[in-house]
Design a protein around this motif. Structure first.
Motif, PDB file in Angstrom:
ATOM      1  N   TYR A 127       0.524  -1.442   0.183  1.00  0.00           N
ATOM      2  CA  TYR A 127       0.008  -0.236  -0.585  1.00  0.00           C
ATOM      3  C   TYR A 127       1.069   1.163  -0.026  1.00  0.00           C
ATOM      4  O   TYR A 127       0.465   2.440  -1.111  1.00  0.00           O
ATOM      5  N   LEU A 128       1.986   0.926   1.245  1.00  0.00           N
ATOM      6  CA  LEU A 128       2.681   2.250   0.870  1.00  0.00           C
ATOM      7  C   LEU A 128       3.831   2.953  -0.017  1.00  0.00           C
ATOM      8  O   LEU A 128       3.706   3.812  -0.777  1.00  0.00           O
ATOM      9  N   TYR A 129       4.426   1.869  -0.730  1.00  0.00           N
ATOM     10  CA  TYR A 129       5.506   1.490  -1.895  1.00  0.00           C
ATOM     11  C   TYR A 129       5.007   1.120  -3.482  1.00  0.00           C
ATOM     12  O   TYR A 129       5.758   0.291  -3.596  1.00  0.00           O
ATOM     13  N   GLY A 130       3.564   0.837  -3.276  1.00  0.00           N
ATOM     14  CA  GLY A 130       2.965   0.354  -4.681  1.00  0.00           C
ATOM     15  C   GLY A 130       3.004  -1.426  -4.450  1.00  0.00           C
ATOM     16  O   GLY A 130       3.567  -2.131  -3.655  1.00  0.00           O
ATOM     17  N   ASP A 131       2.361  -1.983  -5.246  1.00  0.00           N
ATOM     18  CA  ASP A 131       1.335  -3.275  -5.320  1.00  0.00           C
ATOM     19  C   ASP A 131       2.534  -4.376  -5.663  1.00  0.00           C
ATOM     20  O   ASP A 131       2.588  -4.843  -5.005  1.00  0.00           O
ATOM     21  N   ASN A 132       4.200  -4.479  -6.233  1.00  0.00           N
ATOM     22  CA  ASN A 132       4.613  -5.189  -6.592  1.00  0.00           C
ATOM     23  C   ASN A 132       6.189  -5.169  -5.110  1.00  0.00           C
ATOM     24  O   ASN A 132       6.515  -5.930  -6.168  1.00  0.00           O
ATOM     25  N   TYR A 133       6.137  -4.158  -4.619  1.00  0.00           N
ATOM     26  CA  TYR A 133       7.143  -4.107  -3.738  1.00  0.00           C
ATOM     27  C   TYR A 133       7.560  -5.091  -3.536  1.00  0.00           C
ATOM     28  O   TYR A 133       8.290  -5.484  -2.803  1.00  0.00           O
ATOM     29  N   ILE A 134       6.821  -5.677  -2.931  1.00  0.00           N
ATOM     30  CA  ILE A 134       6.813  -6.977  -1.737  1.00  0.00           C
ATOM     31  C   ILE A 134       6.267  -8.315  -2.148  1.00  0.00           C
ATOM     32  O   ILE A 134       5.168  -7.922  -2.259  1.00  0.00           O
ATOM     33  N   LYS A 135       6.628  -9.507  -2.011  1.00  0.00           N
ATOM     34  CA  LYS A 135       5.839 -10.747  -2.431  1.00  0.00           C
ATOM     35  C   LYS A 135       6.201 -11.916  -1.346  1.00  0.00           C
ATOM     36  O   LYS A 135       6.585 -11.605  -0.102  1.00  0.00           O
ATOM     37  N   GLU A 136       5.222 -12.504  -1.568  1.00  0.00           N
ATOM     38  CA  GLU A 136       4.805 -13.672  -0.086  1.00  0.00           C
ATOM     39  C   GLU A 136       6.597 -14.210   0.289  1.00  0.00           C
ATOM     40  O   GLU A 136       7.325 -14.608   1.101  1.00  0.00           O
ATOM     41  N   ASN A 137       6.993 -14.594  -0.712  1.00  0.00           N
ATOM     42  CA  ASN A 137       8.245 -15.435  -0.611  1.00  0.00           C
ATOM     43  C   ASN A 137       9.869 -14.323  -0.789  1.00  0.00           C
ATOM     44  O   ASN A 137      10.711 -14.425  -0.841  1.00  0.00           O
ATOM     45  N   ASP A 138       9.758 -13.239  -0.696  1.00  0.00           N
ATOM     46  CA  ASP A 138      10.740 -12.027  -1.027  1.00  0.00           C
ATOM     47  C   ASP A 138      11.434 -11.836   0.066  1.00  0.00           C
ATOM     48  O   ASP A 138      10.873 -12.301   1.121  1.00  0.00           O
ATOM     49  N   LYS A 139      13.025 -12.081  -0.456  1.00  0.00           N
ATOM     50  CA  LYS A 139      14.086 -12.234   0.771  1.00  0.00           C
ATOM     51  C   LYS A 139      13.060 -11.095   1.704  1.00  0.00           C
ATOM     52  O   LYS A 139      13.150  -9.589   1.093  1.00  0.00           O
TER      53      LYS A 139
END
Length: 278
Positions: A266-278
């Motif tokens: 919400y704060l940094y964009g829809d693709n900022y982080i995904k479930e399995n990102d480090k």
């Protein structure tokens, strides 16, 4: 208009006594109590005839309780951790050696993956603890000074009576509110305010003897003046405080996620982080 100096003195004395008895204001509950009693003091009517000698034992008992209860607070220091080429020396000067080495190794992840430039004020690489922020905020200190209302001597950041920290918000690090950390329009591998690494440190007083410190993740437990043991709990586990630990320091460092994926996106964009990102 007639001014009753006696009534002004009584209300002023009551206000100062309230500040002494209720500080430090470290909890929202204490703040509500403070506002309520302050309102009563301001709008109350003072009787002309008061038997002061009847009030003195009550005041003395309250002061004694406050004095004895004051020993149940212990010293905590906290601050954010932004390691770059400009700030490494600053952290190295006061953090335990093995903790600093651990942080340098962990920050290699950001250094390798982050694409923002060190001359961009929106980038964590531009952070320099020697520079004062544009809005005139204080210089960056070893331990972030607390904004709590406290009339006691503060050794590091604040005095606390318990420790229950889950993320950077519950750590209540005042420095994080400085405008200089408004890092925005960044990619997922940059340092942002909501996920900013931080540390807390507590100094162990005598009354914590035989208590337990419980944590998940990385802490650095002081053995002697210069040596700290790096302890890692993959699950939430506890370690008992022994006599040899008294007056020693314990550092805990957080490099993990401090809020939900939904909040970050919400704060940094829809693709900022995904479930399995480090």
């Amino acid at each position: 208009m007639k001014i009753n100096n006696g009534k002004i003195f009584i209300k002023s004395f009551s206000f100062l006594l309230l500040l002494y008895l209720i500080s430090p204001l470290v909890d929202i509950e204490k703040f509500y109590i403070f506002i309520f009693i302050l309102t009563v003091i301001i709008f109350s009517q003072i009787r002309d005839k008061i038997h002061y000698f009847r009030l003195m034992p009550i005041i003395l008992i309250l002061i004694l309780i406050k004095f004895l209860h004051g020993y149940l607070y212990f010293n905590e220091g906290n601050n954010i951790l932004i390691l770059n080429e400009k700030s490494k020396g600053f952290y190295q000067n006061f953090l335990p050696n093995n903790m600093f080495s651990f942080l340098v190794e962990e920050y290699d992840f950001y250094k390798t993956n982050s694409k923002c430039k060190d001359d961009d004020s929106k980038c964590w690489k531009s952070f320099d603890p020697k520079e004062e922020s544009a809005n005139g905020s204080p210089f960056f200190l070893e331990y972030s000074p607390s904004m709590n209302l406290d009339f006691q001597n503060i050794k590091y950041s604040r005095k606390i009576k318990d420790l229950n920290i889950k993320n950077i918000k519950t750590a209540r690090i005042s420095e994080i509110n400085n405008l200089r950390y408004n890092y925005f329009w960044l990619d997922k591998f940059d340092v942002v305010r909501e996920n900013m690494p931080f540390f807390i440190m507590i100094e162990i007083p005598e009354f914590l003897l035989n208590s337990k410190i419980c944590w998940k993740g990385n802490i650095f437990w002081q053995l002697d003046n210069k040596n700290f043991e790096h302890l890692i709990n993959d699950n939430f586990l506890c370690k008992e405080i022994e006599k040899k630990d008294l007056n020693k320091k314990i550092y805990a460092v957080s490099l993990g996620k401090s809020t939900s994926n939904n909040d970050l996106n919400y704060l940094y964009g829809d693709n900022y982080i995904k479930e399995n990102d480090k």
